[in-house]
Design an enzyme around this catalytic site. Structure first.
Site, PDB file in Angstrom:
ATOM      1  N   SER A  59       0.820  -1.205   0.000  1.00  0.00           N
ATOM      2  CA  SER A  59       0.000   0.000   0.000  1.00  0.00           C
ATOM      3  C   SER A  59       0.852   1.251   0.000  1.00  0.00           C
ATOM      4  CB  SER A  59      -0.939  -0.019   1.214  1.00  0.00           C
ATOM      5  OG  SER A  59      -0.758   1.113   2.011  1.00  0.00           O
ATOM      6  N   LYS A  60       0.450   2.165  -0.841  1.00  0.00           N
ATOM      7  CA  LYS A  60       1.174   3.426  -0.962  1.00  0.00           C
ATOM      8  C   LYS A  60       1.161   4.165   0.379  1.00  0.00           C
ATOM      9  CE  LYS A  60       2.951   7.000  -3.123  1.00  0.00           C
ATOM     10  NZ  LYS A  60       4.363   7.037  -3.444  1.00  0.00           N
TER      11      LYS A  60
END
Ligand code: GLU
Length: 490
Positions: free
Chosen positions: A253-254
């Site tokens: 996840s960013k």
């Protein structure tokens, strides 16, 4: 058979999440494998998360990897608008209709009332499920209150009896007791739909036959099916896909600082290599083949081979694959990609194409280039120990002899333009000195680069550096090695 239609429905958050791009790829492959349509829909109903320029990032990403959409906000189509915020009147109309059909009701509860129930549930250790008093209000009364200007939401109505089941193409039969299903808000008080509603209306109205999305939606899908049923609409084929993981426990996840597609491009990965690599995350071909063009993937992709468990994103594997792509290119194409990195690292006037030639076989990602060629501009300070190479059987003495001979031969060379001449000249030295090739070439390469590892050998690098610079660096080497002699004798 109906034409297959899939959709990619990203929320414009400002970057392309690797997991999202992988889902887009699967959606594309599933459609194109059957000669179907791939549609782009922008899910911007969460206005608080909206980021300026985010939609362009979506277009740019799809274009960069070659996932061309047949319909979408920028290319049009018969089922638009393809941006959710431009479809608000339609959601409202369908929400009212769903109320009439008994699949939803108007709700006037405020947040405090909901929290109140939550607290009670928590205090007795029960899972919270909102029991909406508005459910029992007549539609007439509710509409009257709306007429009076009261704020309201539209909430799904679910009969708490029976079970809802469906067949997912990846996860098989999913079954839930209706009494555990939340009666979620479908239309918010600002007139925006929630995902829980918009996905159904849009997928139906856009004629989506195969809904492909992350498996986090698996447990909500029975709720959505109840709405399809209330409208009397055909339920699409569901293909829930496993997540892309950072490790066994965490999703990529960013938000946790993991690389987005844009970050990877910035680091010098090729869009095609990234696309190829992510095809193998949660899907496995029937053969051992790992390198695929997009067209090849379209041919071999099959829903049956999508896995149920999360796939770990392995940057080393991607790096390896990226190297395979770089090496398979023709020199001109590689050079075009390498050039910005070369000009950033090299200010000296050298033939950059020759530099690309020695780099191509030794580069996995483009961002490795500056560090690989840093010695071209300036000879790094290095330790004499570098001249000693066990396998090459070099000693300080041998190195000094080799450098002196090389200096003499090279300084007499008039025409430096051909690598071949330098090659012939330097390779005539070992036999004359009664040394092995490595015993001569290793010291020369060391003297002109000051590094233990370089792309290209002594000959190629001398040619690139030019006569003056090569001789200058050999002189430095000779002086350094002479100091070694002096120290030894003292
Ligand atoms: N907007 C949703 C997301 O970005 C789309 C999910 C779906 O494909 O239905 O997660």
């Amino acid at each position: 058979m109906k034409k297959v239609r899939t959709r990619f429905a990203p929320s414009p958050t400002g970057y392309m999440h690797i997991g999202n791009l992988r889902t887009a790829l699967f959606e594309y492959l599933i459609a194109k494998h059957e000669n179907g349509d791939f549609i782009l829909r922008i899910e911007d109903t969460d206005q608080e998360r909206e980021v300026e320029g985010a939609v362009d990032i979506i277009y740019d990403t799809l274009a960069a990897v070659g996932l061309h959409h047949d319909e979408g906000p920028d290319v049009g189509g018969d089922f638009g608008p393809y941006i959710q915020s431009q479809r608000l009147p339609m959601y409202k109309e369908y929400a009212d209709k769903l109320v009439d059909l008994g699949g939803a009701h108007y709700c006037f509860c405020c947040e405090e009332e909901i929290q109140e129930q939550r607290k009670v549930a928590e205090s007795i250790g029960k899972a919270f499920k909102f029991d909406d008093p508005c459910k029992h209000m007549s539609i007439e009364e509710a509409r009257e209150r709306i007429q009076q200007g009261e704020t309201y939401t539209v909430r799904q109505t679910i009969q708490p009896t029976g079970i809802t089941a469906f067949e997912d193409q990846v996860y098989g039969r999913i079954e839930v007791d209706n009494n555990i299903l939340d009666e979620s808000v479908l239309l918010k008080s600002d007139g925006f739909p929630t995902y829980n509603f918009a996905n159904i209306i849009d997928d139906h109205q856009m004629g989506i036959t195969h809904v492909v999305r992350g498996n986090e939606y698996l447990s909500s899908t029975p709720k959505y099916n109840l709405i399809y049923e209330a409208f009397g609409w055909e339920i699409p084929t569901y293909i829930h896909v496993p997540p892309v993981m950072k490790d066994e426990q965490h999703k990529l996840s960013k938000r946790n600082g993991d690389a987005s597609f844009q970050d990877l491009l910035q680091k010098g990965y090729l869009p095609q290599a990234v696309l190829n690599y992510i095809a193998l995350l949660g899907w496995a071909p029937e053969t051992e083949q790992e390198i695929y063009t997009l067209d090849e993937l379209v041919k071999v992709f099959s829903i049956q081979r999508i896995s149920r468990s999360g796939a770990i994103f392995d940057i080393d594997k991607l790096t390896w694959m990226n190297g395979m792509y770089l090496r398979a290119m023709d020199l001109e194409s590689f050079h075009a990609l390498a050039k910005p990195y070369l000009t950033q690292a090299i200010k000296r006037d050298v033939d950059l194409l020759s530099v690309s030639k020695i780099l191509q076989q030794r580069t996995d990602i483009l961002s490795q280039i500056p560090e690989q060629v840093d010695f071209i501009d300036e000879l790094p300070t290095y330790d004499n120990g570098l001249y000693i190479h066990k396998k090459m059987k070099t000693t300080y003495e041998i190195a000094l002899t080799a450098l002196k001979a090389a200096y003499e031969a090279l300084s007499a060379l008039e025409d430096w333009s051909k690598e071949e001449t330098i090659h012939d000249l330097l390779l005539s030295l070992p036999s004359a000195l009664e040394l092995k090739n490595g015993q001569v070439l290793w010291p020369i390469r060391t003297a002109i680069t000051g590094k233990p590892f370089t792309p290209g050998g002594a000959i190629e690098l001398a040619h690139i550096l030019g006569k003056e610079e090569t001789l200058k660096r050999i002189t430095v080497g000779i002086e350094k090695l002479q100091m070694e002699e002096v120290n030894k004798n003292n």
